[in-house]
Design an enzyme around this catalytic site. Structure first.
Site, mmCIF file in Angstrom:
data_model
loop_
_atom_site.group_PDB
_atom_site.id
_atom_site.type_symbol
_atom_site.label_atom_id
_atom_site.label_comp_id
_atom_site.label_asym_id
_atom_site.label_seq_id
_atom_site.Cartn_x
_atom_site.Cartn_y
_atom_site.Cartn_z
ATOM 1 N N GLY A 217 -14.494 55.474 84.811
ATOM 2 C CA GLY A 217 -14.039 56.388 83.761
ATOM 3 C C GLY A 217 -13.306 55.623 82.682
ATOM 4 O O GLY A 217 -13.462 54.400 82.562
ATOM 5 N N ASN A 218 -12.533 56.330 81.874
ATOM 6 C CA ASN A 218 -11.741 55.648 80.846
ATOM 7 C C ASN A 218 -10.472 56.429 80.592
ATOM 8 O O ASN A 218 -10.253 57.491 81.185
ATOM 9 C CB ASN A 218 -12.560 55.463 79.565
ATOM 10 C CG ASN A 218 -13.001 56.790 79.003
ATOM 11 O OD1 ASN A 218 -12.193 57.586 78.554
ATOM 12 N ND2 ASN A 218 -14.310 57.052 79.049
ATOM 13 N N ARG A 219 -9.634 55.942 79.670
ATOM 14 C CA ARG A 219 -8.285 56.494 79.524
ATOM 15 C C ARG A 219 -8.176 57.583 78.453
ATOM 16 O O ARG A 219 -7.089 57.935 78.030
ATOM 17 C CB ARG A 219 -7.307 55.351 79.228
ATOM 18 C CG ARG A 219 -7.126 54.485 80.462
ATOM 19 C CD ARG A 219 -6.370 53.197 80.226
ATOM 20 N NE ARG A 219 -5.523 53.182 79.073
ATOM 21 C CZ ARG A 219 -5.484 52.193 78.185
ATOM 22 N NH1 ARG A 219 -6.273 51.146 78.334
ATOM 23 N NH2 ARG A 219 -4.668 52.225 77.168
#
Ligand code: CTP
Length: 414
Positions: free
Chosen positions: A221-223
């Protein structure tokens, strides 16, 4: 990988709107319960006023339970205590006075100014617009007296929801049935969004991150927090647009009046949900931070350490924005985002071309206060102008202010 289990659709287009719902003595009064539920489900605050004869068709208790407020049907609330219902206060409180069903008798009283019950007193003291949905038998409806009342009320600016045709309680067939509660609720929505600069415009916006499963508990995923996309969705909805927000896993409430929120988890789900609605839209904004890669195989159980493969094979996820650009119809406008770490302008221009965009919004991680995990952002917008491009750089601003700038630019409004 479609249909995340917590996919959820919400319609809160009437959030913050105050509606006084008047109910008069018609057999169709039972439909007012469904109407009250439709209005509250869409976020409206509803207070109910009933004529004494309406209470013979449906109980005040039913309505009070649905709208979570006491129902008013009499001038006096308690004879012993000497308390009364302040019709002036009710008339001033509402943003709209909606009378549904509205009988021939109430229409006639509205024309003459008669004040024989609380509902009529609220009508006479209401400063807000009034909308009525007549319901009666065929011959009563076609009678010249009723038609004259309708014309007079319409000439005075009262909004009329025409009755529908069909079987009537009397056994006759024809015009006179109260319009269906869903359709009345839609007319109420239209009323509130008319005269706003983006009313009638449909926009889809993707926001937040995606998660690509490795196994039952782990993901790539990512932030992204979704704040930028949610701020744009809120601004569009405030200006009257019909907004479909396709949101990755974020911890944010749906902005007021956003028509529909579809929660997704993976890039594949984002693609499928967005492409389904895109042909009906006037504009699309791709703000989601989509994972570009996903594991080719995801275990549906939690993998233990000794089961870990030496390497996880990855494949590309579908590019939603590119698919939107490839299928863009004349009249549709498309805005994409580019988060870059170096060579920003060139890379963003490349995206504008490759994905057939009208605008690309560049934010650079080097700029302090821009990108993920901030309430601020600093953007440069590259706009297609014929065969050329135009560039506009903005200061560091709050994401809400950036949302204003971007919406103004997209729809060329002040
Ligand atoms: N986007 C998308 N679907 C994807 C990847 C990106 O819809 N699978 C959208 C993003 O929402 C954003 C824009 O495309 O609006 C730019 O995304 P980005 O990942 O920066 O661009 P890429 O096409 O992946 O280009 P590159 O990897 O070369 O930077």
């Amino acid at each position: 990988m479609t249909g995340s289990p917590d996919n959820q659709k919400e319609t809160r287009t009437l959030l913050g709107r105050r509606i006084v719902l008047g109910i008069t003595g018609s057999i169709a009064a039972y439909k007012s319960a469904f109407l009250a539920r439709e209005l509250t489900r869409r976020g409206a605050e509803v207070r109910v006023v009933m004529t004494p004869s309406a209470t013979e068709f449906i109980t005040p208790l039913t309505l009070a339970t649905l709208v979570d407020k006491p129902v008013h049907s009499d001038f006096t609330e308690s004879v012993e205590k000497g308390t009364w219902t302040n019709h002036v206060e009710l008339g001033l409180w509402g943003d709209l006075f909606l009378v549904a069903p509205c009988t021939a008798a109430t229409m006639s009283a509205m024309v003459t100014g008669a004040c024989d019950n609380l509902l009529q007193a609220v009508f006479l003291s209401a400063r807000c617009p009034v909308m009525i949905a007549p319901a009666m038998d065929l011959d009563m409806f076609t009678n010249p007296a009723t038609q004259q009342s309708l014309k007079t009320l319409s000439d005075r600016g009262i909004l009329i929801i025409e009755p529908a045709s069909g079987p009537l309680a009397s056994g006759l067939e024809g015009k006179g049935r109260l319009e269906e509660p869903e359709i009345i609720a839609e007319r109420v929505e239209d009323f509130f969004s008319e005269n706003l600069p983006l009313s009638g415009k449909k926009v889809v916006i993707t926001a937040g991150p995606t998660r690509e499963p490795v196994d039952a508990v782990r993901y790539i995923g990512n932030r992204s927090t979704g704040k930028m996309g949610f701020a744009i969705a809120g601004r569009l909805a405030d200006l009257g647009a019909h907004v479909t927000l396709i949101a990755g896993p974020v911890n944010l409430p749906t902005p007021d009046r956003v028509a529909e929120r579809i929660n997704i988890e993976t890039a594949e789900e984002l693609y499928e949900e967005t492409i389904k609605v895109w042909p009906k839209m006037d504009a699309g904004i791709a703000c989601a931070a989509v994972a570009d890669l996903r594991p080719m195989k995801a275990s549906d159980k939690k993998m233990h350490k000794d089961e870990f493969p030496d390497a996880v094979e990855l494949e590309k996820t579908p590019d939603t924005l590119k698919a939107m650009g490839d299928s863009k119809a004349p009249g549709q406008t498309l805005m994409g985002f580019a988060l870059e770490t170096d060579n920003g302008i060139e890379s963003a221009k490349g995206k504008l071309e490759r994905k057939n965009l009208d605008f690309v919004v560049l934010n650079t991680l080097q700029d302090p206060g821009a990108g993920f995990n901030h309430d601020t952002n600093k953007v440069t917008v590259i706009k297609r102008v014929g065969l050329d491009t135009e560039m506009l750089s903005f200061e560091l601003k709050t994401k809400k202010e950036v949302a204003r700038d971007l919406v103004e630019m997209l729809f060329q409004i002040k």
